[in-house]
Design a protein around this motif. Structure first.
Motif, PDB file in Angstrom:
ATOM      1  N   PHE A  56      63.649  48.088  88.160  1.00  0.00           N
ATOM      2  CA  PHE A  56      62.732  47.553  87.150  1.00  0.00           C
ATOM      3  C   PHE A  56      62.136  48.657  86.284  1.00  0.00           C
ATOM      4  O   PHE A  56      61.867  48.441  85.106  1.00  0.00           O
ATOM      5  CB  PHE A  56      61.643  46.699  87.811  1.00  0.00           C
ATOM      6  N   LEU A 101      64.721  49.089  83.712  1.00  0.00           N
ATOM      7  CA  LEU A 101      64.778  47.968  82.772  1.00  0.00           C
ATOM      8  C   LEU A 101      63.582  47.961  81.826  1.00  0.00           C
ATOM      9  O   LEU A 101      63.694  47.598  80.660  1.00  0.00           O
ATOM     10  CB  LEU A 101      64.836  46.639  83.545  1.00  0.00           C
ATOM     11  N   MET A 102      62.424  48.376  82.347  1.00  0.00           N
ATOM     12  CA  MET A 102      61.213  48.272  81.550  1.00  0.00           C
ATOM     13  C   MET A 102      60.904  49.527  80.738  1.00  0.00           C
ATOM     14  O   MET A 102      60.073  49.492  79.835  1.00  0.00           O
ATOM     15  CB  MET A 102      60.011  47.950  82.461  1.00  0.00           C
ATOM     16  N   PHE A 156      57.632  39.963  73.069  1.00  0.00           N
ATOM     17  CA  PHE A 156      57.828  40.211  74.497  1.00  0.00           C
ATOM     18  C   PHE A 156      56.685  39.614  75.317  1.00  0.00           C
ATOM     19  O   PHE A 156      56.910  38.903  76.287  1.00  0.00           O
ATOM     20  CB  PHE A 156      57.922  41.709  74.754  1.00  0.00           C
ATOM     21  N   SER A 204      57.032  36.409  77.759  1.00  0.00           N
ATOM     22  CA  SER A 204      56.740  36.582  79.188  1.00  0.00           C
ATOM     23  C   SER A 204      55.692  35.581  79.642  1.00  0.00           C
ATOM     24  O   SER A 204      55.820  34.989  80.715  1.00  0.00           O
ATOM     25  CB  SER A 204      56.239  38.004  79.470  1.00  0.00           C
ATOM     26  N   LEU A 236      57.262  32.127  79.866  1.00  0.00           N
ATOM     27  CA  LEU A 236      58.110  32.019  81.046  1.00  0.00           C
ATOM     28  C   LEU A 236      57.282  31.935  82.323  1.00  0.00           C
ATOM     29  O   LEU A 236      57.547  31.121  83.197  1.00  0.00           O
ATOM     30  CB  LEU A 236      59.037  33.228  81.127  1.00  0.00           C
ATOM     31  N   LEU A 257      63.432  36.319  86.174  1.00  0.00           N
ATOM     32  CA  LEU A 257      62.978  36.195  84.788  1.00  0.00           C
ATOM     33  C   LEU A 257      62.573  37.557  84.229  1.00  0.00           C
ATOM     34  O   LEU A 257      62.870  37.889  83.092  1.00  0.00           O
ATOM     35  CB  LEU A 257      61.798  35.228  84.697  1.00  0.00           C
ATOM     36  N   PHE A 258      61.919  38.353  85.075  1.00  0.00           N
ATOM     37  CA  PHE A 258      61.512  39.657  84.568  1.00  0.00           C
ATOM     38  C   PHE A 258      62.693  40.612  84.431  1.00  0.00           C
ATOM     39  O   PHE A 258      62.656  41.544  83.628  1.00  0.00           O
ATOM     40  CB  PHE A 258      60.378  40.239  85.405  1.00  0.00           C
ATOM     41  N   ALA A 259      63.747  40.349  85.188  1.00  0.00           N
ATOM     42  CA  ALA A 259      64.949  41.158  84.997  1.00  0.00           C
ATOM     43  C   ALA A 259      65.598  40.809  83.657  1.00  0.00           C
ATOM     44  O   ALA A 259      66.259  41.645  83.035  1.00  0.00           O
ATOM     45  CB  ALA A 259      65.922  40.934  86.138  1.00  0.00           C
ATOM     46  N   ALA A 291      63.826  39.756  81.102  1.00  0.00           N
ATOM     47  CA  ALA A 291      62.827  39.960  80.049  1.00  0.00           C
ATOM     48  C   ALA A 291      63.197  41.017  79.002  1.00  0.00           C
ATOM     49  O   ALA A 291      62.915  40.806  77.824  1.00  0.00           O
ATOM     50  CB  ALA A 291      61.480  40.281  80.684  1.00  0.00           C
TER      51      ALA A 291
END
Lengths: 283, 309, 387
Positions: A30, A33-34, A253, A257, A260, B122-124, B126
């Motif tokens: 993560f 990814l972030m 974003f 988020s 979701l 979901l955060f993957a 995002a």
């Protein structure tokens, strides 16, 4: 409740180590990814005109500029019309395509699967010109409807792929049982197949939406005077990457988020209920 | 329910209405594709055989574009070496992307409580909600020589990264892996999460170690997903233009050399002469290569599927 | 978004339709059916002016006054890149656009398609305030002393550099790019035309038409470029890439120009630009009138509007993008700081002239290859990139 392992007593060191390692890797993944997202968000709040170190101090100037610039917001609005509609249409078409190739044997079945993927293979540049030519002759160029129609072509492939993957996991006996119980094939479809594939359809829709939301080359050609968000962003790039772009990306974003997250929390009861029985038993 | 069907022994034919499901489910995708894709597709294929005169397209049938491109495969423009570069970069990217995402998905499925999995998923996904090009810009500042990663590393006393990775094909791969990850996570999650846990339990009951359970049960049952992911990632990586140009620096260095990707070369040929037919012919080569990768991927996925069944 | 029925008419009026006959597709009936399906169809006030343009022309400070005076909306389709512009233009129905902002060397491609109406210079009184080279700009010349377009923006492909690491002297010649200190330190704009023309100037200084060279000279250009290849760290497809490479010091010099302006505006004071002694290429955008425009009168007024000093002073000084204005009276609308930044200040080396005028004289307009095909140049550029 890491269910892969059957508890064998109060202490299972190996299991504990594996779970810890798995979660550590998840955290690292993560971070990767972030990383760019966080960078982008940070620079949307920095004074810098060009992202570079050192930062020139915190500021809201790019947000102020963004809200003074109706072009980007209007483009965002267009994108919020185009992408959900395109994703929904693509999911419907994708579901039928996936179901047809899953259940029926018909001449050209393999060709259909391939044909659906071909739009993804063609460089968008040329596809964009060709779409524009087609839509011009239908007097549809420069309308959001035109953008939607072309996006559906593009994003049906990913939607179909995800739904296909899900349908492949459906035991044939499930549908057959419904027929045996007297359901018509449409009833079986609606009551058995669609619920089974729901997760795949949702995943496919999401993927189709995101592809559509970010597509810019084809959108540029077919969108005419009403650009979608990526098209508007693109025309900012001739000068330089204006940090207002980071600001709008941050807003998109954060909002998505939140949406979701909200949807997830609200829908949770249904999702838990829809879980497959096998897993529930294990858990 | 399944048992009921088996007990009956025979499968009843479902009642068919006038709108037979078979006809509808085939017709919908076929009709849409025919209406809105076959014409553009034909435009693309046919245009490759046309010519340009006085900056205008002249219809006809000529192999001249292809003949001309053939003359540039190993000389002058050197499309051949660019194709090799694209193959190398996209294949290694696909491997990296799957190597990154598969363990991630295993971690999600097997170490995250079931009710939180969708949230994590979901955060993957995002990152996908921000524009690809803006993410690529963010990677630029992360990977630059005086960028965020190097500055952070230097402050920890690691100066071995001084050179920076931007403008090499390593940066191209980083951008592509990041772009592909959300999709691959979805694909792999669909296939790993559907592995029946009773199978794993059974293996463990029978005394298999965790590693054996993984090798005998989880791995074989993930192979379809992995194959699909690999071919998807290769195809997207081969066709992508943004990472190669904005992170790879247009002609980034790899073991193949400091050579542009084929997709970048098509873009720059397009932008440099008013000759859409030749660009179409060039793109046709790209499409044929991608189609080969696709077919190979489908074959491999089918084989994996059969192995399971 | 627009009145479709109007476009429909335009499409059938423009019978010299593009590649494939209209009916080939679906026929009139199906077309009408689709039109009626137009769910998202914004009603628009009558007679908007439609322009195909680079970004910048659509900004409020640039176009606002025209819209207010004429009580009309000007709609812009922004493109990035000449090829995109041409392909877009050739695929939309005739009459979609009233005016086009085109790079000067692409004007001949439009002319080849009979897409433009030549302009009478007398209709544009502001021309007298233009730099002499832009009053009668060679790439735009039309028969009978007419012109295909009116210059709106231009600038130079000089050498921009980070003054912390590079001296003015080092940047004064294209051939200094070979210095060992620039190894892997040059970022290049990724397009063959300016780079190859500048290379041509490096080899054959002050050639007024550096793109008009013999095959032998072209071979020398190729060798010059290939020798330069190890010095180049990256090829940037737009400004953003150049800026990013320079601020993050992946590169310290670029054969592109104007980066000093961008950087100064962004708060950096260590970037400069020089037009090298061998000369450089200069790009120019021009406003042109579409032959199929249904709104020619208004389009002409817009072109005239775009030629005024006041409008150009804003156009070349937009928030996102800076350039130079052919109308030399723009200085009347700028403060001292702006004049200095844009180099509309006295040139110490040439008394009585502005720096920008000296640079215009030192530079040649960008042009298409004359003696070879575009593709031949591009092939050399590809070879250089892979070398």
């Amino acid at each position: 409740m890491p269910a892969v392992v059957i508890p064998r007593g109060p202490v299972d060191g190996e299991r504990f180590a594996l779970v810890a390692a798995g979660r550590a890797y998840l955290a690292l993944g993560f971070v990767f990814l972030m990383l760019p997202i966080v960078t982008l968000i940070v620079f949307s709040f920095q004074r810098n005109q060009y992202a570079s170190l050192p930062g020139q101090g915190w500021s809201l100037r790019w947000y102020v500029k963004l809200f003074q610039d109706d072009a980007l917001l209007a483009a965002l609005k267009n994108s919020l019309i185009v992408s959900p509609v395109a994703a929904t249409a693509a999911s419907v078409i994708g579901f039928f395509a996936a179901y047809a190739t899953h259940r029926f044997v018909f001449p050209g079945r393999a060709a259909l699967s391939i044909l659906l993927v071909v739009p993804v293979l063609i460089p968008p540049l040329i596809l964009g010109i060709a779409f524009l030519g087609l839509l011009s002759r239908l007097s549809l160029q420069g309308q959001l409807l035109g953008v939607i129609l072309t996006h559906v072509v593009l994003v049906t492939a990913p939607a179909t792929a995800i739904i296909q993957l899900r349908l492949a996991q459906m035991p044939p006996s499930l549908e057959e049982a419904a027929w045996n119980l007297g359901a018509s094939e449409w009833q079986a479809l609606v009551r058995v197949v669609v619920p089974f594939a729901a997760a795949g359809i949702a995943g496919g829709w999401l993927l189709a939406f995101t592809f559509s939301f970010d597509e810019f080359v084809i959108s540029w050609f077919v969108s005419g005077f009403d650009p979608t968000l990526p098209v508007a962003i693109y025309s900012y790039l001739v000068g330089s990457a204006d940090p207002s772009l980071n600001a709008i990306a941050t807003l998109v974003f954060v909002l998505s988020s939140l949406v979701l997250l909200g949807a997830e929390l609200l829908l949770m009861p249904f999702i838990v209920r829809a879980r497959r029985p096998g897993r529930a038993a294990v858990a | 329910m399944a048992d009921a069907a088996l007990a009956c022994g025979a499968v009843a034919e479902p009642a068919r209405g006038p709108w037979a499901l078979r006809a509808v489910s085939i017709a919908v995708p076929v009709a849409y594709t025919a209406a809105f894709f076959l014409v553009p597709l034909a435009f693309f294929v046919v245009l490759g055989f046309w010519r340009v005169q006085d900056y205008q397209v002249v219809p006809g049938f000529s192999l001249e574009n292809y003949r001309d491109i053939a003359g540039h495969i190993l000389a002058q423009s050197n499309y051949g070496i660019a194709i090799v570069q694209s193959f190398y970069v996209s294949a290694t990217t696909a491997l990296c992307a799957v190597a990154f995402c598969y363990p991630l998905v295993l971690a999600i499925v097997y170490t995250v409580p079931g009710r939180l999995q969708r949230l994590v998923l979901l955060f993957a996904v995002a990152p996908f909600w921000t524009s690809y090009i803006l993410r690529v810009f963010a990677w630029q500042i992360l990977l630059a020589r005086r960028g965020i990663i190097n500055t952070a590393a230097a402050s920890l006393g690691w100066d071995w990264m001084e050179q920076g990775w931007l403008n090499t094909q390593v940066a191209t791969r980083i951008g592509l892996v990041h772009y592909l990850a959300p999709v691959l996570v979805i694909i792999l999650y669909v296939s790993v999460s559907s592995i029946d846990r009773t199978l794993i339990e059974a293996a463990r009951e029978l005394g298999a170690s965790r590693l054996q359970a993984f090798r005998r049960v989880i791995w074989p049952l993930s192979r379809v997903g992995i194959t699909v992911s690999l071919s998807f990632a290769t195809i997207i990586g081969f066709g992508d233009v943004l990472s190669g140009s904005l992170l790879g620096g247009g002609a980034g260095r790899s073991i193949v050399g400091a050579v542009p990707l084929f997709s970048n070369m098509i873009m720059s040929d397009y932008a440099s002469s008013t000759n859409l037919p030749r660009t179409c012919a060039l793109a046709m080569i790209l499409v044929l290569i991608l189609a080969c990768i696709l077919v190979a991927g489908l074959r491999a996925a089918e084989r994996a599927q059969r192995a399971v069944a | 978004m627009r009145d479709t029925s109007k476009l429909d008419t335009a499409a059938s009026v423009g019978e010299a339709a593009p590649s494939v006959p209209r009916r080939w597709f679906l026929g009139a009936a199906a077309g009408a059916a689709w039109s009626s399906l137009t769910i998202i169809n914004k009603a628009q006030a009558a007679g908007p002016l439609r322009v195909l343009a680079w970004p910048g022309y659509d900004e409020k400070p640039v176009v606002g006054e025209f819209e207010d005076t004429h009580k009309v909306k000007v709609e812009f389709k922004n493109y990035i890149g000449g090829e995109q512009m041409l392909q877009y233009y050739s695929q939309v129905p005739k009459g979609t656009f009233d005016a086009i902002i085109s790079d000067a060397e692409y004007v001949q491609k439009f002319v080849a398609q009979n897409a433009l109406t030549p302009l009478k210079k007398a209709d544009f009184p502001n021309l007298k305030d233009f730099h002499p080279k832009y009053q009668d700009f060679a790439p735009l010349r039309a028969p009978n002393d007419m012109t295909w377009g009116i210059g709106t923006r231009f600038s130079f492909y000089g050498i921009s550099f980070n003054a912390k690491h590079v001296s003015d002297e080092e940047a004064s010649s294209w051939n200094n790019l070979f210095m060992p200190k620039f190894k892997n330190k040059i970022v290049m704009f990724d397009w063959y035309l300016p780079n190859m023309s500048n290379a041509s100037l490096a080899l054959f200084p002050n050639n007024p038409a550096p793109y008009d060279i013999s095959d032998g000279q072209l071979a020398q250009v190729k060798d010059w470029l290939i020798k330069l290849r190890p010095q180049i760290t990256s090829f940037a497809p737009q400004n953003q890439g150049l800026v990013s490479a320079l601020v993050n010091e992946d590169a310290i010099i670029t054969p592109y120009g104007d980066m000093d302006i961008e950087m100064t505006v962004a708060g950096y004071n260590n970037f400069k630009t020089v037009v090298p002694k061998e000369g450089s290429i200069r790009w120019t955008e021009a406003a042109c009138l579409c032959a199929d425009s249904r709104n020619k009168e208004l389009a002409l007024q817009w072109i005239a509007y775009m030629s005024s000093a006041k409008v150009q002073s804003r156009l070349v000084y937009t928030k996102g993008f800076k350039a130079r204005a052919p109308n030399m009276k723009v200085v009347e609308h700028w403060d001292d700081e702006q004049k200095k930044l844009m180099s509309y200040v006295p040139d110490p080396a040439n008394p009585g002239r502005m720096l920008v005028e000296t640079n215009i004289d030192k530079s040649s307009p960008r042009g298409l290859p004359v003696k070879q095909a575009e593709a031949a140049w591009q092939a050399i550029y590809n070879q250089f990139k892979s070398a």
